[in-house]
Design a protein around this motif. Structure first.
Motif, short mmCIF file in Angstrom:
data_model
loop_
_atom_site.label_atom_id
_atom_site.label_comp_id
_atom_site.label_asym_id
_atom_site.label_seq_id
_atom_site.Cartn_x
_atom_site.Cartn_y
_atom_site.Cartn_z
N GLU A 123 0.98 32.44 6.68
CA GLU A 123 0.61 31.95 8.01
C GLU A 123 -0.42 30.82 7.94
OE1 GLU A 123 -0.75 35.58 9.78
OE2 GLU A 123 1.28 36.28 10.21
N ARG A 124 -1.09 30.69 6.80
CA ARG A 124 -2.18 29.73 6.66
C ARG A 124 -1.83 28.50 5.82
NH1 ARG A 124 -3.75 34.10 8.51
NH2 ARG A 124 -5.79 34.58 9.37
N PHE A 125 -0.73 28.56 5.06
CA PHE A 125 -0.31 27.46 4.19
C PHE A 125 1.14 27.10 4.51
CE2 PHE A 125 -3.88 29.24 1.97
CZ PHE A 125 -4.47 28.17 1.32
N ARG A 126 1.50 25.85 4.28
CA ARG A 126 2.89 25.43 4.49
C ARG A 126 3.83 26.20 3.57
NH1 ARG A 126 4.12 19.26 4.92
NH2 ARG A 126 3.18 19.71 6.94
N HIS A 127 3.44 26.29 2.29
CA HIS A 127 4.23 27.04 1.30
C HIS A 127 3.30 27.88 0.45
CE1 HIS A 127 7.64 24.57 2.33
NE2 HIS A 127 6.99 23.47 1.99
N VAL A 128 3.71 29.11 0.18
CA VAL A 128 2.97 29.99 -0.72
C VAL A 128 3.92 30.37 -1.85
CG1 VAL A 128 1.83 32.23 -1.01
CG2 VAL A 128 1.46 30.88 1.08
N PHE A 129 3.49 30.12 -3.08
CA PHE A 129 4.26 30.50 -4.27
C PHE A 129 3.55 31.66 -4.92
CE2 PHE A 129 5.31 26.14 -3.43
CZ PHE A 129 6.69 26.13 -3.60
N TYR A 130 4.29 32.70 -5.21
CA TYR A 130 3.71 33.94 -5.73
C TYR A 130 4.25 34.26 -7.12
CZ TYR A 130 3.13 38.96 -6.33
OH TYR A 130 2.85 40.19 -6.84
N VAL A 131 3.33 34.60 -8.02
CA VAL A 131 3.67 35.05 -9.36
C VAL A 131 3.09 36.45 -9.52
CG1 VAL A 131 3.41 34.61 -11.84
CG2 VAL A 131 3.53 32.69 -10.23
N VAL A 132 3.90 37.39 -9.97
CA VAL A 132 3.46 38.77 -10.14
C VAL A 132 2.41 38.85 -11.24
CG1 VAL A 132 4.21 41.09 -10.80
CG2 VAL A 132 5.66 39.68 -9.35
N GLY A 133 1.37 39.64 -11.00
CA GLY A 133 0.34 39.89 -12.01
C GLY A 133 0.43 41.32 -12.53
N ASN A 134 -0.38 41.63 -13.51
CA ASN A 134 -0.32 42.97 -14.10
C ASN A 134 -0.74 44.06 -13.11
OD1 ASN A 134 -3.09 41.99 -14.50
ND2 ASN A 134 -3.39 43.87 -15.68
N HIS A 135 -1.64 43.75 -12.17
CA HIS A 135 -2.07 44.77 -11.21
C HIS A 135 -0.91 45.17 -10.29
CE1 HIS A 135 -6.56 44.96 -11.66
NE2 HIS A 135 -6.20 44.04 -12.54
N GLU A 136 -0.08 44.19 -9.91
CA GLU A 136 1.06 44.54 -9.06
C GLU A 136 2.03 45.47 -9.78
OE1 GLU A 136 -0.39 40.71 -7.30
OE2 GLU A 136 -0.16 41.47 -9.30
N LEU A 137 2.08 45.40 -11.09
CA LEU A 137 3.02 46.23 -11.85
C LEU A 137 2.45 47.58 -12.26
CD1 LEU A 137 4.83 43.53 -13.98
CD2 LEU A 137 5.45 44.49 -11.76
N TRP A 138 1.20 47.86 -11.91
CA TRP A 138 0.71 49.22 -12.10
C TRP A 138 1.62 50.11 -11.28
CZ3 TRP A 138 -5.32 48.84 -11.65
CH2 TRP A 138 -5.81 48.16 -12.75
N HIS A 139 2.03 51.19 -11.85
CA HIS A 139 3.16 51.92 -11.30
C HIS A 139 2.84 53.39 -11.07
CE1 HIS A 139 6.88 54.27 -11.90
NE2 HIS A 139 7.30 53.42 -11.01
N ASP A 140 3.24 53.87 -9.92
CA ASP A 140 3.17 55.28 -9.58
C ASP A 140 4.57 55.69 -9.12
OD1 ASP A 140 2.75 57.81 -8.59
OD2 ASP A 140 1.41 57.19 -6.98
N ALA A 141 5.24 56.53 -9.90
CA ALA A 141 6.63 56.90 -9.61
C ALA A 141 6.80 57.50 -8.23
CB ALA A 141 7.15 57.87 -10.68
N GLN A 142 5.77 58.17 -7.70
CA GLN A 142 5.86 58.78 -6.37
C GLN A 142 6.05 57.73 -5.27
OE1 GLN A 142 5.78 61.97 -5.54
NE2 GLN A 142 5.11 62.98 -7.40
N SER A 143 5.33 56.60 -5.38
CA SER A 143 5.37 55.63 -4.30
C SER A 143 6.07 54.33 -4.64
CB SER A 143 3.94 55.31 -3.84
OG SER A 143 3.20 54.76 -4.92
#
Length: 177
Positions: A123-143
């Motif tokens: 909503e604040r930038f014309r384009h946002v490019f996202y690259v996954v980091g290691n924190h996003e890949l921390w994983h909990d099988a329940q959720s």
């Protein structure tokens, strides 16, 4: 195990006529039966092939879009939106409507918060490019689903749904302005 994967093709291209190197697909996972919480889990070849094909199909649908030009390109990483002060900082951003932002990972560990954060940035930038980091890949099988590779796909899908780009694109091309 080793699987045939177009993701690891020569020069980063996926060419159906080319033979590809093989790769072992291992993912981090959590288990309540293990005291340490996280452990390495390797996919079976057939399961990994299905995940690799889903990822490759997602990339084919989203890569190399022609987007409108921007004035500047900014980059940021390690937003850690779980912290209220960081969320407030992003909420207060203004004046970047003609710019692009590269978000280089470690936004948060929650998929729901990732969607909210990327939507806020989009909503604040014309384009946002996202690259996954290691924190996003921390994983909990329940959720988070079966494993971290499954979560990787979910992160890309969440980014796209929030209005961000998680695949390469062309800025300022003749088709996009």
């Amino acid at each position: 195990r080793r699987v045939k994967s177009p993701l690891f093709g020569a020069r980063g291209r996926t060419d159906p006529g080319r033979s590809y190197r093989t790769a072992t697909i291992c993912v981090m996972s959590t288990s309540s039966s293990r005291k340490r919480g996280r452990f390495l889990h390797c996919q079976s070849a057939s399961s990994a092939d299905g995940l690799v094909e889903r990822f490759a199909a997602w990339q084919r649908r989203h890569a190399w879009r022609h987007l409108s030009a921007v004035e500047r390109v900014w980059a940021i990483s390690d937003l850690h939106m779980e912290h209220e002060a960081n969320f407030d900082f992003v909420s207060g951003l203004a004046g970047f409507e003609r710019d692009a932002l590269v978000v280089a990972g470690d936004v948060c560990t929650s998929l729901a918060l990732l969607r909210s954060a990327l939507k806020l940035l989009a909503e604040r930038f014309r384009h946002v490019f996202y690259v996954v980091g290691n924190h996003e890949l921390w994983h909990d099988a329940q959720s988070d689903g079966a494993d971290s590779f499954e979560k990787l796909l979910a992160c890309y899908e969440a980014a796209t749904a929030a209005g961000a780009h998680a695949a390469p694109a062309l800025l300022g091309s003749s088709s996009g302005g």
